[in-house]
Scaffold this motif. Structure first.
Motif, PDB file in Angstrom:
ATOM      1  N   GLN A  21       5.082  -6.318  -2.367  1.00  0.00           N
ATOM      2  CA  GLN A  21       4.134  -7.318  -2.864  1.00  0.00           C
ATOM      3  C   GLN A  21       3.237  -7.809  -1.742  1.00  0.00           C
ATOM      4  N   GLU A  23       2.254  -6.150   0.885  1.00  0.00           N
ATOM      5  CA  GLU A  23       1.243  -5.129   1.186  1.00  0.00           C
ATOM      6  C   GLU A  23       0.091  -5.196   0.199  1.00  0.00           C
ATOM      7  N   ALA A  24       0.407  -5.376  -1.083  1.00  0.00           N
ATOM      8  CA  ALA A  24      -0.647  -5.498  -2.092  1.00  0.00           C
ATOM      9  C   ALA A  24      -1.483  -6.753  -1.831  1.00  0.00           C
ATOM     10  N   GLN A  27      -3.691  -6.162   1.096  1.00  0.00           N
ATOM     11  CA  GLN A  27      -4.804  -5.295   0.721  1.00  0.00           C
ATOM     12  C   GLN A  27      -5.878  -6.076  -0.026  1.00  0.00           C
ATOM     13  N   ARG A  28      -5.461  -6.986  -0.879  1.00  0.00           N
ATOM     14  CA  ARG A  28      -6.444  -7.825  -1.590  1.00  0.00           C
ATOM     15  C   ARG A  28      -7.196  -8.718  -0.602  1.00  0.00           C
TER      16      ARG A  28
END
Length: 191
Positions: A21, A23-24, A27-28
């Motif tokens: 989570q 990492e996501a 990335q956002r």
């Protein structure tokens, strides 16, 4: 010793899920920051363009004002010549030659005509200079809002970076608010 068999605990499973989570989320944040950097670059370019356009019009106003100043100087010279010729006619002794009087009156008419044309030219140049000065002011009008917009967007980028470093998600909302302020200011600059 059997290396093929692994028993995973709940803690390990939750840690991996949180990492995925994170990492996501990171990335956002990276995508958000890239969009903000692009918006800041475009807004900065537009702000620089407004400055350049304003300087161009200001230089034009100064150049035309110098031409107007020259025209006013020529007008004053012609008016002085007319005044001297008029004084020669007014102060001419009795019996002064008719030919000389006619020549002085012709000079007066010539100086008057030239002076009138030079005065019209100088007034026209003054109006053109004032118009170019007004165009300079109008071109520069959005610059302050664009500069403030870039500043707000840069603050948003900094807050997004801090969010990525600290993991404090609430900072992303503050970054979003700063980005929104920057976008609104950029939009208002053109109204």
């Amino acid at each position: 010793m059997d290396d093929d068999f692994e028993v995973r605990g709940l803690h390990e499973q939750l840690s991996e899920e949180r990492a995925a989570q994170g990492e996501a989320f990171d990335q956002r944040i990276a995508l958000f920051t890239a969009i903000l950097a692009t918006l800041a670059a475009v807004t900065s370019f537009l702000g620089g363009h407004t400055q350049n356009e304003a300087l161009l019009h200001k230089n034009e106003a100064v150049l035309i004002k110098a031409q107007a100043s020259d025209a006013w100087g020529y007008y004053q010279a012609e008016d002085l010549k007319r005044h001297i010729a008029q004084m020669e006619v007014d102060l001419a002794p009795v019996g002064f030659g008719a030919t000389q009087m006619a020549a002085h009156r012709a000079d007066i008419a010539r100086y008057t005509a030239r002076g009138t044309a030079l005065k019209r030219e100088a007034e026209t140049l003054d109006r053109r200079s004032a118009a170019a000065d007004g165009e300079s002011d109008e071109a520069l009008r959005p610059h302050t809002k664009l500069a403030l917009a870039v500043t707000a967007i840069q603050v948003a980028i900094a807050l997004a970076s801090i969010t990525a470093l600290t993991g404090r998600r609430w900072l992303l909302w503050v970054a979003g608010a700063a980005a929104l302020v920057g976008a609104l200011l950029a939009g208002l600059a053109w109204l």
